[in-house]
Design an enzyme around this catalytic site. Structure first.
Site, PDB file in Angstrom:
ATOM      1  N   GLU A  64      78.550   2.284 -51.259  1.00 45.73           N
ATOM      2  CA  GLU A  64      77.821   3.012 -52.310  1.00 45.73           C
ATOM      3  C   GLU A  64      78.387   4.418 -52.472  1.00 45.73           C
ATOM      4  OE1 GLU A  64      73.584   3.433 -51.694  1.00 45.73           O
ATOM      5  OE2 GLU A  64      73.320   4.564 -53.538  1.00 45.73           O
ATOM      6  N   LYS A  70      78.038  -0.750 -54.787  1.00 45.04           N
ATOM      7  CA  LYS A  70      76.807  -0.175 -55.368  1.00 45.04           C
ATOM      8  C   LYS A  70      77.167   1.144 -56.048  1.00 45.04           C
ATOM      9  CE  LYS A  70      72.107   1.317 -54.166  1.00 45.04           C
ATOM     10  NZ  LYS A  70      70.931   1.017 -53.360  1.00 45.04           N
TER      11      LYS A  70
END
Ligand code: 5MM
Length: 342
Positions: free
Chosen positions: A177, A219
């Site tokens: 992420e 992500k």
């Protein structure tokens, strides 16, 4: 551990238009959320709130994975079933946040580097025993005057890649992420440029460290103007710039992309996801939302046992709306019908 197993886990999480519930708020973040509804952040209140979310009947139709926090993976539902076991029994893959937070990046004012690599191998081994099959590490990239610097982007990419390699060694799917924050007043073009630089550095580091991309999930943020920008882009522009950026920078064999909501409202995060899926790409384009799946539920709950049912209905509704968005089948009228029935 086999590579196929990692790939299957990643695929399962995003199969059938499902997404991820990010319920991995650290103690400081969940306190902020509870403060906003006037609820004290005790260990029991945090458990009761997560119990509400995870026991919502039917959530498994829309949620393929849940990210837990260290405290939460050690907690149990009202009937004593450990949360990870409860989720797995519903066919929902339990995950765990393993970074220890974004800390000031030495000599680079205003920037952060995410920590948590020391001792990670041992922690992953324990988390796997506790039932985690995927993990999450969030790097934070801030847009501002002269930032992000290449040094910050590369330090964070390096840490993400080292984390991802350790996860795969442990038989755990790493979600990488790299969040470009939407908190500033920058244009969508600046977000586009910074997101591109960040993804290039991330995939260079993942390749350099031999991470098997088929056993990962990405992500990312959507490509979007900063909250303070006077010129907010249309949904169509957000969708087309986001998909274009990802097509340029993310290898097509990555088994899934799960967006963060980043401070967008619940409906905005759903609407943008829907528009993104109407364009589509070579990967499943799904969600790993924290605030955009929980905001209404948290407010409806307000810390009262009597409100659990209403909170679960709010959570289930958001999960369903986002799953429809993954299929590109969400319509604004579906939100209005629910609002009218309340
Ligand atoms: C749920 O919040 C996660 C944990 O945040 P902290 O480490 O700051 O406590 C966070 O990483 C979250 O998973 C992502 O930011 C996505 O959540 P949003 O709310 O942006 O969809």
């Amino acid at each position: 551990m086999s590579w196929d197993e990692l790939y299957e886990t990643a695929r399962t999480i995003v199969a059938d238009d499902k997404g991820i519930l990010a319920a991995d708020e650290s103690t400081g973040t969940i306190k902020k959320r509870f403060d906003s509804i006037g609820v004290e952040s005790t260990e029991e209140n945090r458990r009761a709130y997560r119990n509400l979310l995870f026991t919502t009947a039917g959530m498994e139709e829309y949620i393929g994975g849940v990210i837990l926090y260290d405290e939460t993976i050690r907690q149990a539902a009202d009937d004593g079933t450990p949360f990870a076991e409860l989720l797995a029994s519903k066919g929902v893959v339990p995950g765990i946040k393993v970074d220890t937070g974004a800390k000031p990046f030495a000599l680079f004012p205003g920037e952060t580097v995410t920590e948590g690599l020391d001792g990670l191998r041992e922690r992953l081994e324990e988390y796997r025993e506790l039932g985690a099959r995927f993990a999450k590490w969030r790097a934070v990239i801030t847009i501002g005057n002269g930032i992000p610097t290449d040094a910050c982007i590369h330090a964070n990419a390096h840490a993400l890649a080292r984390y991802a390699a350790l996860c795969q060694e442990a038989g755990i799917v790493p979600i990488v992420e790299p969040e470009v924050l939407m908190d500033a007043d920058n244009s969508i073009e600046t977000c586009d440029e910074v997101t591109g630089r960040t993804l290039i550095a991330l995939y260079a580091a993942l390749y350099a460290f031999d991470v098997h991309l088929r056993g990962t999930l990405l992500k990312p943020n959507m490509v979007i103007a900063g909250k303070g920008s006077p010129s907010q882009a249309s949904t169509e522009q957000v969708a087309s710039m986001t998909v274009h950026n990802l097509k340029r920078h993310v290898p097509s064999l990555v088994p899934g992309i799960v967006f963060l909501s980043g401070g967008q409202s619940e409906v905005q995060a759903t609407e943008n996801l829907n528009a993104i899926n109407r364009i589509g790409g070579p990967w499943p384009l799904s969600y790993s939302y924290g605030r955009a799946l929980q905001a209404s539920a948290l407010t409806a709950w307000g810390g009262e046992a009597a409100n659990v049912e209403a909170a679960q209905a709010a959570f289930l509704h958001r999960a369903r709306m986002n799953s429809l968005a993954v299929a590109g089948q969400w319509e604004a009228s579906l939100e209005e019908q629910v609002a009218a029935s309340r």
